[in-house]
Design an enzyme around this catalytic site. Structure first.
Site, PDB file in Angstrom:
ATOM      1  N   ARG A   1       1.051  -1.396   0.048  1.00 46.23           N
ATOM      2  CA  ARG A   1      -0.024   0.168  -0.105  1.00 46.23           C
ATOM      3  C   ARG A   1       0.846   1.238   0.019  1.00 46.23           C
ATOM      4  O   ARG A   1       1.725   1.274   0.563  1.00 46.23           O
ATOM      5  CB  ARG A   1      -0.931   0.033   1.541  1.00 46.23           C
ATOM      6  CG  ARG A   1      -2.113  -0.896   1.262  1.00 46.23           C
ATOM      7  CD  ARG A   1      -3.224  -0.256   0.136  1.00 46.23           C
ATOM      8  NE  ARG A   1      -4.210  -1.190  -0.106  1.00 46.23           N
ATOM      9  CZ  ARG A   1      -4.161  -2.100  -0.936  1.00 46.23           C
ATOM     10  NH1 ARG A   1      -3.520  -2.402  -1.693  1.00 46.23           N
ATOM     11  NH2 ARG A   1      -5.380  -3.073  -0.946  1.00 46.23           N
TER      12      ARG A   1
ATOM     13  N   GLU B   1      -3.953   7.471  -4.236  1.00 46.46           N
ATOM     14  CA  GLU B   1      -4.155   6.958  -5.708  1.00 46.46           C
ATOM     15  C   GLU B   1      -5.376   7.831  -6.131  1.00 46.46           C
ATOM     16  O   GLU B   1      -6.431   7.900  -5.242  1.00 46.46           O
ATOM     17  CB  GLU B   1      -4.392   5.420  -5.482  1.00 46.46           C
ATOM     18  CG  GLU B   1      -3.344   4.922  -5.431  1.00 46.46           C
ATOM     19  CD  GLU B   1      -3.266   3.101  -5.255  1.00 46.46           C
ATOM     20  OE1 GLU B   1      -4.454   2.739  -5.872  1.00 46.46           O
ATOM     21  OE2 GLU B   1      -2.357   2.610  -5.090  1.00 46.46           O
TER      22      GLU B   1
ATOM     23  N   HIS C   1      -1.109   0.245 -10.030  1.00 47.54           N
ATOM     24  CA  HIS C   1      -1.990  -0.643  -8.873  1.00 47.54           C
ATOM     25  C   HIS C   1      -2.593  -1.927  -9.677  1.00 47.54           C
ATOM     26  O   HIS C   1      -3.661  -2.148  -9.930  1.00 47.54           O
ATOM     27  CB  HIS C   1      -3.003  -0.097  -8.176  1.00 47.54           C
ATOM     28  CG  HIS C   1      -3.430  -0.674  -7.139  1.00 47.54           C
ATOM     29  ND1 HIS C   1      -4.125  -0.039  -6.063  1.00 47.54           N
ATOM     30  CD2 HIS C   1      -3.490  -1.901  -6.746  1.00 47.54           C
ATOM     31  CE1 HIS C   1      -4.243  -0.944  -4.957  1.00 47.54           C
ATOM     32  NE2 HIS C   1      -3.873  -2.136  -5.367  1.00 47.54           N
TER      33      HIS C   1
END
Ligand code: 8YV
Length: 326
Positions: A245, A274, A292
């Site tokens: 993360r 993000e 991602h």
């Protein structure tokens, strides 16, 4: 609602487009409302979904904070997260509100581990720089000293967070690249026959690793675990890989370390905010930036969706969902 199967089909809101086989199965089992636009739900839309559905299939783009989960009148009694990481969900608030939360562990382990290895190779062998050179039309041909990278075979890989994905990366690195593997994992973990050395501290791992790969969950304790101080402990030829993360890395500090040549390179699949990426990172050559993609294979995303559905099916049948978090 658990223990008392509803007489009608449960209403389920699916917050993002999912692979077709997953949406088909969901429609067979539930009264489904899908997000046809496939844009992240606004706060208002998310709250409306929680008010109108018995359950949600949610994703990392849904910020399920305390106000979302606890404001009346919430109808939803289960959130089946499409993904293993659940730092976007306030699980304590969900528990307070009597909302069950599940996730999808296991089914995305191999895909995410593959991507971590891919990022490591891309950074070590400067594949992003090479591709940009070629596409720019300025490649003048082979040269003995062009884009010399780092040999990963035989190098030391330091894994932070030796859970399922960390172990899968370690196995690939050991068997595929003859890497020496060390790890830092605060809680005891069973590694089976995996050949890896435990580091007593993060600092020890950072100091002895040629490549550091992050596989810990995002929690208050791991926020900015890799900050300027941590980066200062890495060797100047070292590489940082993050498929966990974004919050685990202080992006500004990383950008500064990369720009100063404090470490050699980084490969990132996840970001603090993000879909924003720190502008300083985008300007650097020695970082590979992916959007991602950790679990992004047909098989992986389909299995994740089926897993989320299995959790809903069990819950609505009054059984314990197999991947219950709270
Ligand atoms: C998912 C992930 O694609 O599972 C996770 O934790 O980071 C990704 O693989 C994402 O969470 C989708 O919701």
């Amino acid at each position: 609602m658990a223990g008392t199967p509803p007489s009608r089909r449960p209403r389920v809101v699916v917050t993002r487009r999912l692979p077709d086989p997953v949406e088909r199965r969901a429609r067979e089992l539930f009264e489904v409302s899908c997000n046809a636009s496939d844009e992240p739900f606004s706060v208002v839309q998310l709250h409306a979904a929680l008010d109108s559905a018995d359950g949600l299939i949610a994703t990392v783009t849904d910020r399920l904070d305390r106000s979302a989960l606890t404001s009346a009148p919430r109808r939803a009694v289960i959130v089946a997260n499409f993904g293993v990481g659940f730092n976007h969900i306030d699980v304590a608030a969900a528990a307070d509100a009597g909302i069950v939360v599940t996730n999808t562990p296991g089914v995305l382990t191999d895909d995410t581990a593959d991507l971590a290895i891919g990022l490591m190779l891309m950074v070590a062998r400067r594949a992003g720089e090479g591709e940009r050179l070629l596409r720019s039309g300025t490649w003048t041909g082979w040269r003995p000293t062009q884009l010399l990278g780092t040999r990963v075979t035989g190098a030391t890989l330091g894994i932070v967070g030796m859970g399922r994905i960390g172990q899968a990366v370690a196995r690939r690195a050991r068997s595929g690249f003859g890497m020496r593997v060390v790890y830092y994992q605060p809680n005891p973990v069973d590694l089976g026959d995996l050949d890896a050395g435990e580091c007593a501290s993060l600092t020890e791992l950072l100091e002895c690793s040629d490549v550091v790969s992050l596989h810990c969950p995002a929690t208050p304790a791991t926020r900015h675990l890799i900050d300027a101080d941590a980066l200062a402990h890495m060797g100047d030829g070292a590489i940082l890989i993050n498929t966990s993360r974004g919050d685990v890395v202080d992006e500004a500090a990383l950008a500064a370390a990369l720009a100063a040549g404090r470490i050699r390179g980084a490969g990132l699949d996840v970001y603090e905010d993000e879909p924003q990426v720190h502008p300083a990172l985008c300007a650097l050559e020695n970082v590979v930036l992916l959007p991602h993609l950790g679990s992004a294979t047909d098989a992986g995303r389909t299995a994740m969706g089926m897993c989320a559905i299995d959790n809903l099916v069990a819950f609505f049948a009054g059984e314990e969902p197999p991947n219950r978090i709270v």
